[in-house]
Design a protein around this motif. Structure first.
Motif, PDB file in Angstrom:
ATOM      1  N   THR A 107      43.187  38.399  42.487  1.00 40.70           N
ATOM      2  CA  THR A 107      42.044  38.346  41.571  1.00 40.70           C
ATOM      3  C   THR A 107      41.126  39.543  41.714  1.00 40.70           C
ATOM      4  O   THR A 107      40.349  39.846  40.808  1.00 40.70           O
ATOM      5  N   THR A 108      41.192  40.231  42.828  1.00 38.94           N
ATOM      6  CA  THR A 108      40.223  41.283  43.142  1.00 38.94           C
ATOM      7  C   THR A 108      40.529  42.622  42.479  1.00 38.94           C
ATOM      8  O   THR A 108      39.890  43.620  42.787  1.00 38.94           O
ATOM      9  N   SER A 109      41.500  42.647  41.557  1.00 43.41           N
ATOM     10  CA  SER A 109      41.833  43.877  40.829  1.00 43.41           C
ATOM     11  C   SER A 109      41.611  43.648  39.330  1.00 43.41           C
ATOM     12  O   SER A 109      42.562  43.561  38.551  1.00 43.41           O
ATOM     13  N   PRO A 110      40.358  43.577  38.888  1.00 36.57           N
ATOM     14  CA  PRO A 110      40.093  43.209  37.491  1.00 36.57           C
ATOM     15  C   PRO A 110      40.495  44.271  36.478  1.00 36.57           C
ATOM     16  O   PRO A 110      40.648  43.955  35.293  1.00 36.57           O
ATOM     17  N   PHE A 111      40.678  45.506  36.924  1.00 36.99           N
ATOM     18  CA  PHE A 111      41.013  46.567  35.979  1.00 36.99           C
ATOM     19  C   PHE A 111      42.516  46.816  35.863  1.00 36.99           C
ATOM     20  O   PHE A 111      42.948  47.703  35.128  1.00 36.99           O
ATOM     21  N   SER A 208      42.539  51.092  39.942  1.00 35.96           N
ATOM     22  CA  SER A 208      42.916  50.577  41.261  1.00 35.96           C
ATOM     23  C   SER A 208      41.755  49.947  42.012  1.00 35.96           C
ATOM     24  O   SER A 208      41.940  49.464  43.134  1.00 35.96           O
ATOM     25  N   LEU A 209      40.577  49.933  41.424  1.00 33.60           N
ATOM     26  CA  LEU A 209      39.410  49.399  42.134  1.00 33.60           C
ATOM     27  C   LEU A 209      39.671  47.988  42.642  1.00 33.60           C
ATOM     28  O   LEU A 209      40.092  47.107  41.893  1.00 33.60           O
ATOM     29  N   ASP A 210      39.403  47.767  43.929  1.00 29.60           N
ATOM     30  CA  ASP A 210      39.588  46.466  44.568  1.00 29.60           C
ATOM     31  C   ASP A 210      38.223  45.946  44.994  1.00 29.60           C
ATOM     32  O   ASP A 210      37.452  46.653  45.666  1.00 29.60           O
ATOM     33  N   LEU A 211      37.916  44.717  44.597  1.00 28.80           N
ATOM     34  CA  LEU A 211      36.597  44.151  44.867  1.00 28.80           C
ATOM     35  C   LEU A 211      36.603  43.392  46.185  1.00 28.80           C
ATOM     36  O   LEU A 211      37.135  42.287  46.274  1.00 28.80           O
TER      37      LEU A 211
END
Length: 233
Positions: A107-111, A208-211
Motif C-alpha cells: 500500500t505504501t507505493s501510491p504512485f 518509486s516514492l515509498d511512504l
C-alpha cells in the motif's frame, strides 16, 4: 494464467498511524493499490490480508470482499511479509484454486500505476523466481559508498575502479517496494531474499516514492499538489 494479487494491510503502524486507510488527497491509501490491481485482474483475484476491522470496512466499501481476517500471529511488528504471503496463498489453494502467479502490491507505493504493473507482468514467465520493481540507487557503491579497511581508512565500497564521474559507473539498483511478481512454486520453497532468478522492472524515482514516515507523506502531497505526479491510476 490465474493470478493472485495480495495487498498486505496490517492495522498497526508506527511511522504513519493507520496509514493504510489514511486519506491521501481524499482517497484512502489502500485504494491506490486496489486501483493498480484492478488494471490486471478481477476483484475476485485481489486479496486484502488484514487483521483490522476498520480496514476491512474501508475495503468492502470499495467493492472488495475480504476472504479472511489475518491471525494475530501474523499481525505483529515482527511478522514477516513472507509468512503473510504464504498464509494467503495457502488459503486460496485450500479452496481448490490453482494459482499461477502471486503479485504483491504494498500500500505504501501510491504512485505505482496499473500501467507499471502491466509492464512488469509482461516480464514474468514460470522459468524465473520473481520480477521485482527497482529504481537506480543514488548511493552507487562504485562512487559514493565507502567502507573502513583494517587500518580504519575509508575506501570505495565496491572495487577501486577509479571512476571520477557518477555517470561512468555501472548502474546499481535497489528495490523500491512497489511491485513483486512471484512464482508461487518458488515462494513455497524459500523466502524472497533467497531468490536467485530475479528480473528487474525499472521505475523512475518519482513513481518509486515509498511512504514510511510522515515526511514521506508530506512529500507525496506536495508532488500531487505541484503536478509532479499527474495521475495515480
Amino acid at each position: 494464467m490465474n493470478p493472485l494479487v495480495i495487498i498486505p494491510a496490517r492495522g498497526g503502524s508506527k511511522g504513519i498511524p493507520y496509514k493504510n486507510i489514511k486519506p491521501l488527497q481524499g482517497k484512502p491509501l489502500i485504494y491506490y493499490a486496489i486501483d493498480a490491481a484492478r488494471c490486471i485482474t478481477d476483484d475476485i483475484h485481489i486479496c486484502i490480508s488484514t487483521d483490522d476491522d476498520k480496514i476491512i470496512k474501508t475495503v468492502e466499501d470499495y467493492g472488495i470482499d475480504v476472504p479472511f481476517k489475518r491471525p494475530d500471529s501474523l499481525a505483529t511488528d515482527t511478522a514477516g511479509t513472507y509468512e503473510v504471503l504464504l498464509h494467503a496463498l495457502n488459503h486460496y489453494e485450500q479452496r481448490g484454486e490453482s494459482i499461477d502467479v502471486v503479485i504483491l502490491l504494498q500500500t505504501t507505493s501510491p504512485f505505482r500505476t496499473g500501467k507499471h504493473v502491466e509492464e512488469a507482468f509482461k516480464l514474468y514467465h514460470p522459468g524465473i523466481d520473481m520480477v521485482v520493481s527497482v529504481k537506480e540507487t543514488d548511493s552507487n557503491p562504485y562512487y559514493v559508498c565507502f567502507e573502513e579497511n583494517k587500518d580504519g581508512f575509508l575506501h570505495v565500497s565496491k572495487g577501486e575502479g577509479g571512476y571520477t564521474r557518477r555517470q561512468d559507473c555501472p548502474p546499481v539498483y535497489e528495490y523500491n517496494g512497489a511491485i513483486y511478481i512471484i512464482n508461487p512454486n518458488s515462494l513455497k520453497s524459500m523466502p524472497l531474499n533467497k531468490f536467485t532468478k530475479r528480473v528487474k522492472y525499472v521505475m523512475d524515482r518519482e513513481h518509486s516514492l515509498d511512504l514510511d514516515t510522515m515526511m514521506d507523506w508530506h512529500v507525496a502531497e506536495y508532488m500531487i499538489n505541484t503536478g509532479v505526479i499527474v495521475s495515480q491510476i
